[in-house]
Motif scaffolding. Sequence first.
Motif, PDB file in Angstrom:
ATOM      1  N   SER A 264      35.643  28.049  36.674  1.00 37.19           N
ATOM      2  CA  SER A 264      36.416  29.203  36.214  1.00 37.19           C
ATOM      3  C   SER A 264      37.822  28.784  35.782  1.00 37.19           C
ATOM      4  CB  SER A 264      36.505  30.256  37.324  1.00 37.19           C
ATOM      5  OG  SER A 264      37.350  31.316  36.953  1.00 37.19           O
TER       6      SER A 264
ATOM      7  N   GLN B 183      47.760  36.730  33.934  1.00 37.75           N
ATOM      8  CA  GLN B 183      46.831  37.541  34.713  1.00 37.75           C
ATOM      9  C   GLN B 183      45.515  36.777  34.884  1.00 37.75           C
ATOM     10  OE1 GLN B 183      47.391  40.772  36.019  1.00 37.75           O
ATOM     11  NE2 GLN B 183      49.531  40.413  35.460  1.00 37.75           N
ATOM     12  N   TYR B 184      45.389  36.101  36.001  1.00 38.42           N
ATOM     13  CA  TYR B 184      44.142  35.398  36.306  1.00 38.42           C
ATOM     14  C   TYR B 184      43.580  35.968  37.601  1.00 38.42           C
ATOM     15  CZ  TYR B 184      40.847  31.807  37.736  1.00 38.42           C
ATOM     16  OH  TYR B 184      39.705  31.162  38.138  1.00 38.42           O
ATOM     17  N   THR B 185      42.309  36.323  37.600  1.00 36.45           N
ATOM     18  CA  THR B 185      41.673  36.905  38.779  1.00 36.45           C
ATOM     19  C   THR B 185      40.885  35.827  39.513  1.00 36.45           C
ATOM     20  OG1 THR B 185      41.514  39.081  37.746  1.00 36.45           O
ATOM     21  CG2 THR B 185      40.082  38.658  39.642  1.00 36.45           C
ATOM     22  N   ALA B 186      41.310  35.543  40.724  1.00 34.72           N
ATOM     23  CA  ALA B 186      40.654  34.533  41.556  1.00 34.72           C
ATOM     24  C   ALA B 186      39.614  35.183  42.461  1.00 34.72           C
ATOM     25  CB  ALA B 186      41.694  33.802  42.398  1.00 34.72           C
TER      26      ALA B 186
ATOM     27  N   SER C 295      36.496  35.901  41.938  1.00 34.29           N
ATOM     28  CA  SER C 295      35.815  37.015  41.255  1.00 34.29           C
ATOM     29  C   SER C 295      34.397  37.236  41.756  1.00 34.29           C
ATOM     30  CB  SER C 295      35.796  36.761  39.739  1.00 34.29           C
ATOM     31  OG  SER C 295      35.171  35.523  39.444  1.00 34.29           O
ATOM     32  N   SER C 296      33.801  36.256  42.428  1.00 37.43           N
ATOM     33  CA  SER C 296      32.453  36.434  42.955  1.00 37.43           C
ATOM     34  C   SER C 296      32.426  37.197  44.273  1.00 37.43           C
ATOM     35  CB  SER C 296      31.786  35.066  43.155  1.00 37.43           C
ATOM     36  OG  SER C 296      32.492  34.294  44.108  1.00 37.43           O
ATOM     37  N   ARG C 297      33.597  37.410  44.863  1.00 42.22           N
ATOM     38  CA  ARG C 297      33.674  38.119  46.137  1.00 42.22           C
ATOM     39  C   ARG C 297      33.786  39.616  45.885  1.00 42.22           C
ATOM     40  NH1 ARG C 297      35.271  34.056  50.107  1.00 42.22           N
ATOM     41  NH2 ARG C 297      35.713  35.732  51.586  1.00 42.22           N
ATOM     42  N   LYS C 298      33.700  40.396  46.954  1.00 45.04           N
ATOM     43  CA  LYS C 298      33.806  41.840  46.784  1.00 45.04           C
ATOM     44  C   LYS C 298      35.190  42.204  46.265  1.00 45.04           C
ATOM     45  CE  LYS C 298      34.793  42.537  51.724  1.00 45.04           C
ATOM     46  NZ  LYS C 298      34.314  43.186  52.960  1.00 45.04           N
ATOM     47  N   LYS C 299      35.297  43.367  45.656  1.00 44.50           N
ATOM     48  CA  LYS C 299      36.498  43.737  44.904  1.00 44.50           C
ATOM     49  C   LYS C 299      37.760  43.681  45.751  1.00 44.50           C
ATOM     50  CE  LYS C 299      38.190  47.270  41.697  1.00 44.50           C
ATOM     51  NZ  LYS C 299      37.877  48.569  41.040  1.00 44.50           N
TER      52      LYS C 299
ATOM     53  N   ARG D 275      39.320  40.139  45.820  1.00 44.77           N
ATOM     54  CA  ARG D 275      39.759  39.480  44.594  1.00 44.77           C
ATOM     55  C   ARG D 275      41.276  39.579  44.473  1.00 44.77           C
ATOM     56  NH1 ARG D 275      35.246  42.476  40.769  1.00 44.77           N
ATOM     57  NH2 ARG D 275      33.403  41.709  41.942  1.00 44.77           N
TER      58      ARG D 275
ATOM     59  N   THR E  73      44.563  39.002  41.711  1.00 45.27           N
ATOM     60  CA  THR E  73      45.039  38.761  40.349  1.00 45.27           C
ATOM     61  C   THR E  73      46.514  38.359  40.412  1.00 45.27           C
ATOM     62  OG1 THR E  73      43.474  40.337  39.394  1.00 45.27           O
ATOM     63  CG2 THR E  73      45.391  39.737  38.056  1.00 45.27           C
TER      64      THR E  73
END
Length: 428
Positions: free
Chosen positions: A218, A259-262, A264-268, A271, A273
């Motif tokens: 990612s 704005q990068y979201t780390a 992202s595979s985890r629940k909301k 996450r 940003t």
Amino acid sequence: MQVSHTSAAVSAAFDDPNLIAYAGLVPVVAGMSAGADSIDDLNVLRHGAMPDVFAGIRAPSTLGTFLRSFTHGHALQLHAVHRRFLGALAAHTPLLPGADAMAFIDVDSTHKRVYGRTKQGAEYGRFKGIRTLHPLLATVCTPGSRPVIAGVRMRRGKAADSRGAPKFVSEALATAVEAGCTGTRILRADSQFYNAGVIAACRRAGAHFSITTGMNPSIKRAVHSIPDEEWQQISYPTAVPDPATGELISDAEVAEIPQYTAFSSRKKAERVTARLIVRRVRDLAKPAVAGEQGELFPLWRYHPFFTDNPAETLQAEREHRHHAVVEQVIADSKASALAHLPSGHFHANAAWLTLWAMTYNLLRATGALTSAFHAKATTATLRTHLVQIPARIARSARRITLHLPHNWPWQHAWTHLFDTAHDPPGPA
């Protein structure tokens, strides 16, 4: 320098009961402060007139028995003492100037090689064929101070780098507040601490984070999406080592993804940003061969970190790179009290580690009280200038007077420290 006259005119005898070798221990009391790096080395306090100046000096065998009596609960109690001790030092000495405005909390781990197959917790970990224990430590510093130790934990050799990190980070951030760090706090860490738990701990404590990410898929996609025109040139006044190769570099380029979201595979809810800031340096591993065509497309090595530091891009990059100060503390430990982990008992070594952290902070406070030079001097320099000073004691009217060497180069610094320690100031 040479021996005066002839060698036959000089003789030696250990026969003066009024001498002490470490007069600096009068204002700064601790065997580790004198340089002891094992239980047996604590014998340095048992000579000459030391019993006349200090009370309660114990034999190394007694101290070894005391350390081996520690349990996990006792180690936790000692951690609490360490936190309160650091808070008291910071309240009464200029240990962390500017902490009410900005402070950096650095977290890192290290492997300490041990010998002997009976040492509890020693395992073959990261280094093939080498048995280690795996301490974790956190330091606190400000832009105008050297780091002090906020917390330490002893762990088994095979413990993962990030094991227990979220809880440890929470405690380190709380300790920083107790030490007067009431302004902006930024946690800095390497990629082994890039996980949702550590960042959540920072946000619960109201602190910012600045954590190296490594190059996962990612991150790679995000980095390669940065347009060429967004890279900014940065030059380092002094060359810095490349984390990947160890080569010294003085120029690099920096860019940012705002704005990068780390995770992202985890629940909301887990996450995060924030900013992804990337430094890239030319890959010189394969230099051009004379007579051949030069490179058409430069090759780069990328060093990204994830942060919510509010500073502008280049400043945030410089502040993150200064995370290397924690390595100075680790090097200091291995050149002093952690040259050995002296016991076969795991909890005795855990206690030894915490006692070293307290001693390190005490010496840093000693330097802060002495002079601007000593406030930033290394631990070895503090010992040489302020602790390892011979003295002869004289007794008169139930008082002890220390006679120190004439023309000692740091006489005024030592005298200032002595006067301050015997007439301590109020809270800073």
